[in-house]
Design an enzyme around this catalytic site. Structure first.
Site, PDB file in Angstrom:
ATOM      1  N   TRP A 130       0.580  -1.308  -0.077  1.00 40.62           N
ATOM      2  CA  TRP A 130      -0.204   0.002  -0.348  1.00 40.62           C
ATOM      3  C   TRP A 130       0.645   1.131  -0.168  1.00 40.62           C
ATOM      4  O   TRP A 130       0.752   2.194  -0.216  1.00 40.62           O
ATOM      5  CB  TRP A 130      -0.624   0.002   0.796  1.00 40.62           C
ATOM      6  N   SER A 177      -1.612 -10.436   2.707  1.00 43.75           N
ATOM      7  CA  SER A 177      -1.345  -9.069   1.702  1.00 43.75           C
ATOM      8  C   SER A 177      -1.326  -7.345   2.181  1.00 43.75           C
ATOM      9  O   SER A 177      -1.323  -7.527   4.273  1.00 43.75           O
ATOM     10  CB  SER A 177      -2.945  -8.974   0.946  1.00 43.75           C
ATOM     11  N   ASP A 286      -0.032  -1.377  11.935  1.00 44.27           N
ATOM     12  CA  ASP A 286       0.109  -2.454  12.648  1.00 44.27           C
ATOM     13  C   ASP A 286       1.588  -1.151  13.813  1.00 44.27           C
ATOM     14  O   ASP A 286       2.251  -1.016  13.758  1.00 44.27           O
ATOM     15  CB  ASP A 286       1.091  -2.782  12.321  1.00 44.27           C
ATOM     16  N   GLU A 471       8.763   8.530   8.070  1.00 41.52           N
ATOM     17  CA  GLU A 471       7.575   7.879   7.740  1.00 41.52           C
ATOM     18  C   GLU A 471       6.672   8.149   8.757  1.00 41.52           C
ATOM     19  O   GLU A 471       5.447   7.658   7.692  1.00 41.52           O
ATOM     20  CB  GLU A 471       8.105   6.689   8.719  1.00 41.52           C
ATOM     21  N   GLU A 486       5.895  -1.143  17.647  1.00 44.28           N
ATOM     22  CA  GLU A 486       7.747  -2.322  17.907  1.00 44.28           C
ATOM     23  C   GLU A 486       9.188  -1.883  17.308  1.00 44.28           C
ATOM     24  O   GLU A 486      10.464  -2.122  17.641  1.00 44.28           O
ATOM     25  CB  GLU A 486       7.319  -3.212  17.474  1.00 44.28           C
TER      26      GLU A 486
END
Length: 509
Positions: A130, A177, A286, A471, A486
């Site tokens: 993505w 995915s 996540d 990011e 994480e």
């Protein structure tokens, strides 16, 4: 999914060596070892390890560094010129983030791709599904259309090879995915190369859809959830994220083993926890309070129970793209007899399942509890991005966004502060674009421009101070670093670069 033989991932190839390296803290980041390239055939390294590990002077770290090539982080050692503009910096950085077509290496976790592609940066040394759509928005602005075509062909190749697009081109990603942006990529290229692009990629669009809808015929009242499809009430079929491997992710092995040690005392079975973690990873979010029963703690993650509003909006767009591709190919019966009703059914189901009249926002749906979740997140803006909201709904979403989500540096992802990276106070480039375009679609240009300008200013400020594109960003207090999750914040950074260039182009035009 197609019944194909997939290459083995590092945990399968290296067995006890993999386990010992990951739990032995040889590397600070569990992803480092799974990205190492073996210097010998894996079976030979395993045999050497079994022979040497019992020796009194055995050094595990030295063994690994002797028999593996340890990867460097992408762009970490890039020296930026902060006297130039952010846009010029990004245009110079594209080459640094571009990988040429891969040469196969036995035992490497990298799935070789036939065309050049852009990686995000930092610890992310592979193509990500993505991410690539948002990266392509910027490549288009930079005139790198050939690279865009190659990236789209890489995704078509992955669909042809595996029956779906994995999270990224790594063997340890082949069980899941990511949000299905392939149709948006095809449409982006069709706007440049013409509508024959839809016809060209029709076989891959079909297989992408088959992957997400696999298991639909197996849905019953007794079994309303199967793979990535969920039966809600009597007549609605929607989708969820899923990964059917009940094991720790190889790239986060140590953290997930440690987490299960905490959660087992709460009665959570490790296999169930791993499935929910992997489902959240397929979502790209996540991790986030969005997936937590108590909206606060990772131990309550139940991602696979949730029918996400953004995923179903993306699949609505995939159905529309298939309809248009069949039309373009002269297959009118498929376009009108098959996909007309699928599109209408999903549009109706999105309205009925996700809209909350009380909060004036779109919520995710908990298929197990049989009700909407309470968490408000920017995923609730996707119906505006895809023009699925009524004008009245869009007005209420706009008002809630402006009152609660708009911060000093742009749009904050959720209103919960949990320490997870997809929560307050963090903002992410892809969601800035979704909100900007969603608000613009319904005429809320002043608010859209306000969010856009705050985000661009924050990107500029951080670049001038650090020489890096990040990011993610702390959009609430720009004086503080962004954190949570994480791994540390990464620089590079593909989708931040792409969205920056696209938003800047919209501002200047």
């Amino acid at each position: 999914m197609a019944n194909l033989s997939f290459p083995q991932s590092p945990d399968q190839l290296f067995g006890s060596l993999f386990h010992d390296v990951q739990l032995g803290h040889v590397f600070a980041d569990s992803k480092t070892f799974v990205d190492c390239v073996p210097k010998l055939v894996p079976a030979n390294i395993v045999a050497l390890y079994e022979a040497e590990k019992t020796k009194t002077d055995f050094d595990l770290s030295a063994f690994v560094h002797n028999y593996f090539v340890v990867p460097e982080s992408v762009a970490d050692n890039y020296v930026s010129d902060t006297s130039i503009s952010t846009a010029e910096h990004i245009n110079r950085l594209w080459d640094r983030l571009t990988r040429q077509a891969d040469v196969p290496v036995e035992g490497s976790s990298r799935v070789p791709l036939p065309h050049p592609y852009v990686v995000p940066g930092g610890r992310f040394r592979e193509i990500f599904y993505w991410d690539s759509y948002f990266t392509m928005l910027g490549l288009n602005e930079s005139g790198k259309v050939g690279l865009m075509r190659g990236m789209l062909d890489n995704f078509a190749y992955l669909i042809d090879t595996f029956g779906f697009i994995p999270n990224g081109n790594r063997t340890y990603f082949l069980s899941r995915s990511q949000p299905p942006y392939f149709a948006l990529m095809v449409q982006l290229l069709a706007d440049i190369d013409g509508q024959d692009t839809l016809k060209k990629y029709l076989p891959q669009l079909e297989r992408e859809y088959d992957f997400w809808m696999d298991g639909r015929r197996g849905l019953t009242d007794a079994k309303p959830i199967n793979k990535r499809v969920v039966k809600i009430d009597d007549n609605k079929v929607l989708n969820r994220y899923w990964d059917d491997t009940p094991a720790p992710r190889p790239e986060a092995y140590r953290q997930e083993i440690e987490l299960t040690e905490e959660t087992e005392s709460l009665g959570v079975m490790p296999e169930e926890l791993y499935n929910h973690i992997r489902a959240a990873c397929e979502s790209g979010w996540d991790f986030s309070s969005r997936w937590f029963r108590d909206q606060q703690t990772m131990a309550t993650i139940h991602s696979a129970d949730i029918v996400p509003v953004d995923l179903n909006c993306l699949l609505y767009l995939l159905e529309i793209t298939l309809h248009d591709a069949y039309n373009q190919s002269g297959l009118y019966k498929m376009a009108y007899d098959e996909y007309d009703w699928l599109i209408k059914d999903r549009e109706k189901a999105i309205q009925q399942t996700f809209w909350n009249e009380e909060t004036g926002f779109f919520h995710d749906y908990d298929a197990v509890a049989g009700r909407q979740t309470d968490t408000l997140t920017l995923a609730g803006v996707f119906p505006l991005f895809f023009n699925l909201a009524t004008p009245e709904q869009a007005t209420r979403v706009h008002d809630r966004l402006k009152a609660d989500f708009l911060q000093a540096g742009g749009w904050v992802t959720t209103l919960n502060q949990t320490g997870q990276q997809w929560d307050w106070p963090n903002g992410w480039a892809p969601l800035q674009w979704i909100v900007y375009q969603g608000l613009t679609n319904y005429g809320f240009t002043e608010t859209a421009h306000e969010g856009r300008d705050r985000w661009l200013e924050l990107n500029d400020k951080v670049f001038r101070a650090t020489g890096k594109m990040m990011e993610k960003y702390n959009v609430v207090d720009a004086a503080l670093t962004t954190g949570g999750g994480e791994y540390p914040n990464q620089d590079g950074f593909g989708w931040t670069n792409g969205v920056y260039l696209r938003l800047l182009a919209d501002k200047l035009n």
